[in-house]
Scaffold this motif. Structure first.
Motif, PDB file in Angstrom:
ATOM      1  N   TRP A 154       0.834  -1.189   0.000  1.00 33.59           N
ATOM      2  CA  TRP A 154       0.000   0.000   0.000  1.00 33.59           C
ATOM      3  C   TRP A 154       0.876   1.248   0.000  1.00 33.59           C
ATOM      4  CZ3 TRP A 154       0.178   3.536   4.025  1.00 33.59           C
ATOM      5  CH2 TRP A 154       0.836   3.114   5.171  1.00 33.59           C
ATOM      6  N   ARG A 155       0.254   2.339  -0.403  1.00 32.79           N
ATOM      7  CA  ARG A 155       0.908   3.632  -0.342  1.00 32.79           C
ATOM      8  C   ARG A 155      -0.171   4.700  -0.323  1.00 32.79           C
ATOM      9  NH1 ARG A 155       1.514   2.719  -6.086  1.00 32.79           N
ATOM     10  NH2 ARG A 155       0.727   4.534  -7.208  1.00 32.79           N
ATOM     11  N   VAL A 156       0.203   5.899   0.079  1.00 38.02           N
ATOM     12  CA  VAL A 156      -0.712   7.036   0.083  1.00 38.02           C
ATOM     13  C   VAL A 156      -0.223   8.017  -0.965  1.00 38.02           C
ATOM     14  CG1 VAL A 156      -1.652   8.948   1.438  1.00 38.02           C
ATOM     15  CG2 VAL A 156      -1.289   6.714   2.505  1.00 38.02           C
ATOM     16  N   ASP A 157      -1.127   8.412  -1.830  1.00 37.34           N
ATOM     17  CA  ASP A 157      -0.823   9.394  -2.869  1.00 37.34           C
ATOM     18  C   ASP A 157      -1.704  10.619  -2.685  1.00 37.34           C
ATOM     19  OD1 ASP A 157       1.091   7.896  -4.137  1.00 37.34           O
ATOM     20  OD2 ASP A 157      -0.196   7.243  -5.787  1.00 37.34           O
ATOM     21  N   LEU A 158      -1.259  11.723  -3.219  1.00 29.24           N
ATOM     22  CA  LEU A 158      -2.065  12.942  -3.258  1.00 29.24           C
ATOM     23  C   LEU A 158      -2.537  13.138  -4.681  1.00 29.24           C
ATOM     24  CD1 LEU A 158       0.020  15.411  -1.086  1.00 29.24           C
ATOM     25  CD2 LEU A 158      -2.120  14.300  -0.500  1.00 29.24           C
ATOM     26  N   GLN A 159      -3.838  13.283  -4.852  1.00 29.20           N
ATOM     27  CA  GLN A 159      -4.373  13.568  -6.174  1.00 29.20           C
ATOM     28  C   GLN A 159      -4.402  15.081  -6.337  1.00 29.20           C
ATOM     29  OE1 GLN A 159      -8.217  11.684  -6.383  1.00 29.20           O
ATOM     30  NE2 GLN A 159      -7.359   9.981  -7.524  1.00 29.20           N
ATOM     31  N   THR A 160      -3.902  15.531  -7.457  1.00 26.36           N
ATOM     32  CA  THR A 160      -3.926  16.975  -7.705  1.00 26.36           C
ATOM     33  C   THR A 160      -5.034  17.353  -8.654  1.00 26.36           C
ATOM     34  OG1 THR A 160      -2.300  16.676  -9.453  1.00 26.36           O
ATOM     35  CG2 THR A 160      -1.476  17.248  -7.242  1.00 26.36           C
ATOM     36  N   SER A 161      -5.464  16.430  -9.487  1.00 26.95           N
ATOM     37  CA  SER A 161      -6.614  16.678 -10.355  1.00 26.95           C
ATOM     38  C   SER A 161      -7.225  15.343 -10.707  1.00 26.95           C
ATOM     39  CB  SER A 161      -6.189  17.436 -11.610  1.00 26.95           C
ATOM     40  OG  SER A 161      -5.315  16.634 -12.365  1.00 26.95           O
ATOM     41  N   SER A 162      -8.417  15.413 -11.248  1.00 32.25           N
ATOM     42  CA  SER A 162      -9.121  14.182 -11.563  1.00 32.25           C
ATOM     43  C   SER A 162      -9.353  14.109 -13.061  1.00 32.25           C
ATOM     44  CB  SER A 162     -10.455  14.145 -10.824  1.00 32.25           C
ATOM     45  OG  SER A 162     -11.193  13.023 -11.237  1.00 32.25           O
ATOM     46  N   SER A 163      -9.430  12.907 -13.564  1.00 33.56           N
ATOM     47  CA  SER A 163      -9.679  12.736 -14.993  1.00 33.56           C
ATOM     48  C   SER A 163     -11.103  13.120 -15.355  1.00 33.56           C
ATOM     49  CB  SER A 163      -9.404  11.287 -15.396  1.00 33.56           C
ATOM     50  OG  SER A 163     -10.262  10.426 -14.686  1.00 33.56           O
ATOM     51  N   ARG A 164     -11.969  13.270 -14.378  1.00 27.22           N
ATOM     52  CA  ARG A 164     -13.375  13.619 -14.623  1.00 27.22           C
ATOM     53  C   ARG A 164     -13.602  15.123 -14.553  1.00 27.22           C
ATOM     54  NH1 ARG A 164     -16.114   8.811 -11.120  1.00 27.22           N
ATOM     55  NH2 ARG A 164     -15.192   7.150 -12.328  1.00 27.22           N
ATOM     56  N   GLY A 170      -7.962  14.874  -2.566  1.00 24.62           N
ATOM     57  CA  GLY A 170      -7.142  14.806  -1.363  1.00 24.62           C
ATOM     58  C   GLY A 170      -6.317  13.547  -1.377  1.00 24.62           C
ATOM     59  N   PRO A 171      -5.810  13.158  -0.231  1.00 27.96           N
ATOM     60  CA  PRO A 171      -4.988  11.945  -0.186  1.00 27.96           C
ATOM     61  C   PRO A 171      -5.845  10.698  -0.438  1.00 27.96           C
ATOM     62  CG  PRO A 171      -5.321  12.816   2.017  1.00 27.96           C
ATOM     63  CD  PRO A 171      -5.926  13.799   1.070  1.00 27.96           C
ATOM     64  N   VAL A 172      -5.242   9.739  -1.132  1.00 37.45           N
ATOM     65  CA  VAL A 172      -5.907   8.459  -1.381  1.00 37.45           C
ATOM     66  C   VAL A 172      -4.933   7.344  -1.016  1.00 37.45           C
ATOM     67  CG1 VAL A 172      -7.483   9.236  -3.192  1.00 37.45           C
ATOM     68  CG2 VAL A 172      -5.222   8.432  -3.816  1.00 37.45           C
ATOM     69  N   ALA A 173      -5.489   6.277  -0.499  1.00 39.66           N
ATOM     70  CA  ALA A 173      -4.696   5.087  -0.198  1.00 39.66           C
ATOM     71  C   ALA A 173      -4.838   4.127  -1.376  1.00 39.66           C
ATOM     72  CB  ALA A 173      -5.182   4.427   1.084  1.00 39.66           C
ATOM     73  N   LEU A 174      -3.720   3.672  -1.891  1.00 41.35           N
ATOM     74  CA  LEU A 174      -3.720   2.702  -2.980  1.00 41.35           C
ATOM     75  C   LEU A 174      -3.271   1.359  -2.403  1.00 41.35           C
ATOM     76  CD1 LEU A 174      -2.035   4.874  -5.733  1.00 41.35           C
ATOM     77  CD2 LEU A 174      -4.449   4.388  -5.464  1.00 41.35           C
ATOM     78  N   LEU A 175      -4.148   0.364  -2.496  1.00 46.63           N
ATOM     79  CA  LEU A 175      -3.871  -0.964  -1.947  1.00 46.63           C
ATOM     80  C   LEU A 175      -3.742  -1.948  -3.098  1.00 46.63           C
ATOM     81  CD1 LEU A 175      -6.704  -0.962   0.720  1.00 46.63           C
ATOM     82  CD2 LEU A 175      -4.308  -0.482   1.134  1.00 46.63           C
ATOM     83  N   GLU A 176      -2.732  -2.798  -3.045  1.00 49.21           N
ATOM     84  CA  GLU A 176      -2.580  -3.850  -4.034  1.00 49.21           C
ATOM     85  C   GLU A 176      -2.573  -5.182  -3.285  1.00 49.21           C
ATOM     86  OE1 GLU A 176       0.031  -4.037  -7.853  1.00 49.21           O
ATOM     87  OE2 GLU A 176       1.184  -4.932  -6.212  1.00 49.21           O
ATOM     88  N   LEU A 177      -3.576  -6.014  -3.569  1.00 45.78           N
ATOM     89  CA  LEU A 177      -3.702  -7.322  -2.937  1.00 45.78           C
ATOM     90  C   LEU A 177      -3.214  -8.384  -3.907  1.00 45.78           C
ATOM     91  CD1 LEU A 177      -7.363  -6.908  -1.632  1.00 45.78           C
ATOM     92  CD2 LEU A 177      -5.271  -6.460  -0.378  1.00 45.78           C
ATOM     93  N   GLU A 178      -2.328  -9.261  -3.423  1.00 38.96           N
ATOM     94  CA  GLU A 178      -1.861 -10.391  -4.220  1.00 38.96           C
ATOM     95  C   GLU A 178      -2.651 -11.611  -3.764  1.00 38.96           C
ATOM     96  OE1 GLU A 178       2.179 -12.954  -5.190  1.00 38.96           O
ATOM     97  OE2 GLU A 178       2.256 -11.347  -3.702  1.00 38.96           O
ATOM     98  N   LEU A 179      -3.426 -12.198  -4.673  1.00 37.28           N
ATOM     99  CA  LEU A 179      -4.281 -13.335  -4.365  1.00 37.28           C
ATOM    100  C   LEU A 179      -3.854 -14.533  -5.193  1.00 37.28           C
ATOM    101  CD1 LEU A 179      -7.683 -11.428  -4.642  1.00 37.28           C
ATOM    102  CD2 LEU A 179      -6.393 -11.878  -2.567  1.00 37.28           C
ATOM    103  N   GLY A 180      -4.022 -15.724  -4.627  1.00 40.09           N
ATOM    104  CA  GLY A 180      -3.712 -16.914  -5.398  1.00 40.09           C
ATOM    105  C   GLY A 180      -3.758 -18.175  -4.570  1.00 40.09           C
ATOM    106  N   VAL A 194      -5.291  -7.400  -7.273  1.00 45.00           N
ATOM    107  CA  VAL A 194      -6.457  -6.531  -7.197  1.00 45.00           C
ATOM    108  C   VAL A 194      -5.976  -5.197  -6.627  1.00 45.00           C
ATOM    109  CG1 VAL A 194      -8.724  -6.185  -6.134  1.00 45.00           C
ATOM    110  CG2 VAL A 194      -8.006  -8.483  -6.823  1.00 45.00           C
ATOM    111  N   CYS A 195      -6.295  -4.118  -7.321  1.00 45.73           N
ATOM    112  CA  CYS A 195      -5.891  -2.787  -6.862  1.00 45.73           C
ATOM    113  C   CYS A 195      -7.122  -2.023  -6.396  1.00 45.73           C
ATOM    114  CB  CYS A 195      -5.204  -2.020  -7.986  1.00 45.73           C
ATOM    115  SG  CYS A 195      -3.667  -2.783  -8.504  1.00 45.73           S
ATOM    116  N   LEU A 196      -7.007  -1.406  -5.238  1.00 44.34           N
ATOM    117  CA  LEU A 196      -8.098  -0.632  -4.657  1.00 44.34           C
ATOM    118  C   LEU A 196      -7.612   0.784  -4.380  1.00 44.34           C
ATOM    119  CD1 LEU A 196      -9.171  -3.235  -1.964  1.00 44.34           C
ATOM    120  CD2 LEU A 196     -10.261  -2.888  -4.164  1.00 44.34           C
ATOM    121  N   GLU A 197      -8.495   1.735  -4.581  1.00 38.96           N
ATOM    122  CA  GLU A 197      -8.187   3.120  -4.269  1.00 38.96           C
ATOM    123  C   GLU A 197      -9.223   3.593  -3.260  1.00 38.96           C
ATOM    124  OE1 GLU A 197      -8.619   7.207  -6.679  1.00 38.96           O
ATOM    125  OE2 GLU A 197      -7.216   5.778  -7.590  1.00 38.96           O
TER     126      GLU A 197
END
Length: 191
Positions: A124-134, A142-152, A161-164
């Motif tokens: 996981w990591r925390v990123d700051l979004q400065t603008s949105s694609s929308r 604001g800050p978002v947590a990006l989680l990457e789960l390794e499943l198997g 699986v990536c979660l924001e």
């Protein structure tokens, strides 16, 4: 000197049985074990020894015996009458083998008993979004947590699986995890 060779041969046999039964090593066969470890033993005597050690190792592994349980089990095996028992040297070799291999064998048994996907890793990591694609305003991001789960499963490649999550979602997840921990603590303390 003969006792040392017998102990080495028995340790080799136990390792061979574990390689075949728990680590799925197809190169290990009964014929290989006999020719390498017990060339002077008759096939009938080797088969009896192999089956006895295989059965003992299976019993020990399935019960995941700790040191005390193992000692009691081996003592009972040494006291058996009618040729079904074992010598002190065999018991000592089995004890040494189990002490060194218990964790690995248990890990393999657990892995073999799973048939569904499990969590292998999490980053996981925390990123700051400065603008949105929308086209949202930068002030709303604001800050978002990006989680990457390794499943198997043990027998297949991993899937990711990536979660924001934004800050309120992370707080909600943390609250749920705290609730789960309290529930577990309540059950554990009741027992």
């Amino acid at each position: 000197m003969a006792d040392i060779e017998a102990t080495k041969s028995l340790t080799g046999l136990l390792n061979g049985i574990a390689q075949k039964a728990y680590y799925n090593n197809a190169e290990i066969t009964e014929e290989l074990l006999k020719t390498e470890l017990y060339p002077d033993l008759s096939q009938e005597d080797f088969n009896a020894l192999h089956e006895r050690m295989k059965g003992l190792l299976k019993s020990i592994a399935m019960a995941d015996m700790d040191h005390g349980q193992l000692e009691a089990f081996l003592t009972a095996q040494m006291k058996k009458q009618g040729g079904g028992g074992m010598s002190e040297a065999q018991a000592a070799a089995l004890s040494r083998f189990w002490k060194s291999q218990r964790a690995r064998v248990r890990e393999r048994l657990v892995a073999q008993s799973r048939w569904e996907t499990g969590l292998r890793g999490l980053t996981w990591r925390v990123d700051l979004q400065t603008s949105s694609s929308r086209g949202q305003e930068a002030a709303q991001s604001g800050p978002v947590a990006l989680l990457e789960l390794e499943l198997g499963c043990p027998s297949q490649d991993s899937e990711y699986v990536c979660l924001e999550c934004d800050e309120p979602t992370v707080n909600q997840v943390l609250k749920k995890m705290a609730d789960i921990q309290r529930s577990i603590d309540a059950v554990v303390h009741r027992s």
